[in-house]
Design a protein around this motif. Structure first.
Motif, PDB file in Angstrom:
ATOM      1  N   LYS A  15       5.731   6.588   9.862  1.00 27.99           N
ATOM      2  CA  LYS A  15       5.588   5.714  11.043  1.00 27.99           C
ATOM      3  C   LYS A  15       4.314   6.077  11.815  1.00 27.99           C
ATOM      4  O   LYS A  15       3.567   5.198  12.255  1.00 27.99           O
ATOM      5  N   GLY A  16       4.080   7.381  11.926  1.00 27.20           N
ATOM      6  CA  GLY A  16       2.876   7.838  12.619  1.00 27.20           C
ATOM      7  C   GLY A  16       1.600   7.341  11.960  1.00 27.20           C
ATOM      8  O   GLY A  16       0.632   6.975  12.616  1.00 27.20           O
ATOM      9  N   LEU A  17       1.597   7.310  10.633  1.00 27.37           N
ATOM     10  CA  LEU A  17       0.419   6.843   9.893  1.00 27.37           C
ATOM     11  C   LEU A  17       0.096   5.393  10.233  1.00 27.37           C
ATOM     12  O   LEU A  17      -1.071   5.010  10.337  1.00 27.37           O
ATOM     13  N   GLY A  21      -2.883   3.984  13.114  1.00 23.73           N
ATOM     14  CA  GLY A  21      -3.910   3.148  12.483  1.00 23.73           C
ATOM     15  C   GLY A  21      -4.503   3.710  11.197  1.00 23.73           C
ATOM     16  O   GLY A  21      -5.498   3.183  10.700  1.00 23.73           O
ATOM     17  N   TYR A  22      -3.905   4.767  10.673  1.00 27.11           N
ATOM     18  CA  TYR A  22      -4.440   5.297   9.404  1.00 27.11           C
ATOM     19  C   TYR A  22      -4.157   4.337   8.260  1.00 27.11           C
ATOM     20  O   TYR A  22      -4.951   4.208   7.328  1.00 27.11           O
ATOM     21  N   LEU A  23      -2.974   3.714   8.319  1.00 27.70           N
ATOM     22  CA  LEU A  23      -2.574   2.784   7.264  1.00 27.70           C
ATOM     23  C   LEU A  23      -2.311   1.411   7.854  1.00 27.70           C
ATOM     24  O   LEU A  23      -1.932   1.271   9.016  1.00 27.70           O
ATOM     25  N   ASP A  24      -2.513   0.401   7.005  1.00 27.35           N
ATOM     26  CA  ASP A  24      -2.207  -0.969   7.437  1.00 27.35           C
ATOM     27  C   ASP A  24      -1.232  -1.628   6.462  1.00 27.35           C
ATOM     28  O   ASP A  24      -0.687  -0.980   5.556  1.00 27.35           O
ATOM     29  N   GLU A  25      -1.056  -2.912   6.657  1.00 28.06           N
ATOM     30  CA  GLU A  25      -0.045  -3.689   5.964  1.00 28.06           C
ATOM     31  C   GLU A  25      -0.133  -3.585   4.432  1.00 28.06           C
ATOM     32  O   GLU A  25       0.856  -3.731   3.729  1.00 28.06           O
ATOM     33  N   GLN A 128      -4.528  14.869   3.969  1.00 34.78           N
ATOM     34  CA  GLN A 128      -3.543  15.879   4.419  1.00 34.78           C
ATOM     35  C   GLN A 128      -2.222  15.220   4.798  1.00 34.78           C
ATOM     36  O   GLN A 128      -1.151  15.689   4.409  1.00 34.78           O
ATOM     37  N   LYS A 129      -2.333  14.147   5.543  1.00 36.49           N
ATOM     38  CA  LYS A 129      -1.101  13.505   6.028  1.00 36.49           C
ATOM     39  C   LYS A 129      -0.300  12.904   4.870  1.00 36.49           C
ATOM     40  O   LYS A 129       0.925  13.031   4.814  1.00 36.49           O
TER      41      LYS A 129
END
Lengths: 151, 129
Positions: A15-17, A21-25, A128-129
């Motif tokens: 959820k944090g990602l 804004g690290y990940l999108d749709e 890392q994430k």
């Protein structure tokens, strides 16, 4: 081992990602493709991404090191990197790739270098994430790995 | 008796990006196609020379040495291959590029990232599956 806790941690990391804004749709699209025939599809594609992006970034590093800067070549490499970022939903990296390409168009080498440093940072953080996320998933076991966050 | 392999439609996926190759292959397999993926237009032509049962080609546009457009022209210029539908994929939305590909005989031009719906829609239209 507390599998419920591990799954909650994984869900929270995921959820944090998205929230940061690290990940999108597009990452959801990868998850949707994961099935019994390819139970580790997302992790496999992400692994491919980090391997390929490291190669592309090494090419860009070399090209930036040269005395005579070939902006066309730099743009081609960055187009490839941006494409891969788009394909896995690496949103922040994609944004920085766009900024780099604008600097190429302006033949702004300092801008390219600054932008590339940002790309490297984003790449490192995302790696890392996502590595932590997949590790948690592996520890939590083979129950359904990801669910869409409540919108 | 027709084998399962022979019943499945065979799609050739061409992309120099390993990430995109994995993605398009999975998208096509999820739609029940048999997929062969290669990393260059040159390898695609070599495979097309060997295999006579490719039902459709999905190719990236921007590839080193030979682009997807070059591959499209070679396919459409060949009496043996010209009936194979070719779909071009690109991460860049360049109207001239799209027009050129469609004029050259491409079935469609998809902007990446390609989605499951894109594949279903195309295959329903082109292969009546």
């Amino acid at each position: 081992m507390d599998y419920v806790h591990l799954r909650r941690q994984a869900a929270s990391l995921r959820k944090g990602l998205f929230d940061q804004g690290y990940l999108d749709e597009q990452f959801y699209q990868l998850e949707d493709l994961q099935d019994d025939a390819s139970p580790n599809f997302v992790e496999e594609v992400v692994t491919l991404f980090f391997r390929d992006s490291a190669r592309l970034m090494a090419n860009i590093d070399q090209a930036l090191d040269k005395c005579v800067k070939d902006f066309n070549k730099l743009d081609v490499y960055m187009q490839q990197l941006k494409g891969s970022c788009t394909s896995i939903g690496a949103s922040r990296m994609k944004t920085e790739c766009t900024a780099f390409r604008e600097c190429c168009r302006d033949e702004n080498i300092e801008g390219c270098m600054r932008s590339f440093q940002k790309i490297k940072r984003e790449h490192s953080v995302l790696r890392q994430k996502l590595e932590s996320y997949f590790q948690l998933l592996r520890q939590a076991g083979p129950v359904e790995c990801a669910t869409r966050p409540n919108k | 008796m027709v084998s399962q392999e022979e019943r499945e439609l065979h799609v050739l996926a061409v992309d120099d990006s390993p990430v995109d190759r994995a993605l398009i292959s999975k998208l096509l397999r999820s739609s029940k196609f048999r997929v062969t993926s290669v990393d260059s237009a040159q390898r695609a032509l070599e495979l097309l020379d060997l295999e006579s049962n490719v039902n459709m080609i999905f190719t990236d546009y921007s590839m080193p040495e030979m682009t997807g457009y070059d591959l499209l022209k070679r396919v459409k210029g060949s009496s043996e291959l010209k009936k194979i539908p070719v779909v071009i994929m690109s991460s860049e939305n360049v109207p001239n590029r799209i027009c050129s590909c469609l004029e050259e005989g491409a079935e469609d031009f998809l902007i990446k990232p390609v989605r499951r719906d894109d594949v279903s829609r195309l295959c329903n239209r082109v292969l009546k599956c």
